[in-house]
Design an enzyme around this catalytic site. Sequence first.
Site, short mmCIF file in Angstrom:
data_model
loop_
_atom_site.label_atom_id
_atom_site.label_comp_id
_atom_site.label_asym_id
_atom_site.label_seq_id
_atom_site.Cartn_x
_atom_site.Cartn_y
_atom_site.Cartn_z
CG MET A 85 -2.10 -1.17 0.95
SD MET A 85 -3.36 -1.04 2.33
CE MET A 85 -2.53 -1.93 3.77
CB CYS A 96 -1.40 0.47 -9.41
SG CYS A 96 -1.71 2.15 -8.82
#
Length: 321
Positions: A17, A100
Amino acid sequence: MRIGNVELGGYAALAPMAGVADRAFRELCMEFGAGYCVSEMVSSKGIAYNSKKSAELMELSDKERPSAVQLFGTEPDTMAQAAEFAMRYRPDVIDINMGCPAPKISGGGSGAALMRDPELCGRIVKAVSSAVDIPVTVKIRSGFDFEHINAVEVAKIVEKNGAQAVTVHGRTRQQFYAPPVNYDIIREVKRSLTIPVIGNGDICSAKSAQHMYDYTGCDYIMVGRGALGNPWVFREIDEYFRTGKMISPPTLDEKLDVLSRHISRAVEYKGEYVGMREARKHTAYYLKGFKNAAKLRNLAFSMETLDDLQKLINEIRTSNC
Ligand SMILES: Cc1cc2nc3c(=O)[nH]c(=O)nc-3n(C[C@H](O)[C@H](O)[C@H](O)COP(=O)(O)O)c2cc1C
């Protein structure tokens, strides 16, 4: 669970993250029972340009092993060179970001946008696998959008080109993080591959972890947002799968002690200026569900020093008791 010759402990990994799962947070989650973690994504171009930021992102400590450095980019050769360079930081695995959704990543053709070109996905994995002698893995979504759910196709191509595990986040790029998670596609990928498959999406408890394992048949799971302000989720999952028992939730004191330890470590690694600015969002995650959370969050967003954090913790102890 093994990725190539790398053995993972426990039952769940911490997801990569960017901006939150830094070294301090990863170490904490490993202490609480995560069995594996992946670095924040690192730009292969950034590495090629010798970026200091990219180098910092690849720093791994012995308290967070086994762990992967995650790379993103579009060019097989640049990705291979970046992977070779990343070996200085002694990762156990190189992971490639093909999931992503952020416009600044996928707009440039990296991240989830790669899923629109499965053949290129294969070439990237082949180039990176040839450049390093540790396992290479790939993290994908269910597809780019609902009209192009091609996780199975991409997973098969990356397996054929040398990937040693695939993580599937059961959402499209178009969905970003919106519900629902597509568990069927994770199951389909698992049924189509011989390498391990890691299921990801909305796991935030032992119960949701069990659902991911049972429904999809995946080999391992990965927890992202469910761990923010809540590294205990790994203890809960670990205890549940080992003993079948549910642990009691952390007490207020335990939460505040862990918050303090988390932020102190971030400050140790990044210095007080950067560490405390990044601490604001982490503190807000820990404050979820507290009495007067909105007021406390406002205080958190003005913290500048570790002393400010201590004052906030004292205020919480007084107002939440
Ligand atoms: C703030 C944030 C940053 C993220 N950064 C990355 C990243 O650097 N690389 C990556 O592959 N996925 C990244 N993700 C996606 C997560 O790894 C994970 O796939 C996603 O959050 C779904 O899992 P969850 O429902 O458990 O959160 C990010 C997600 C969030 C919320």
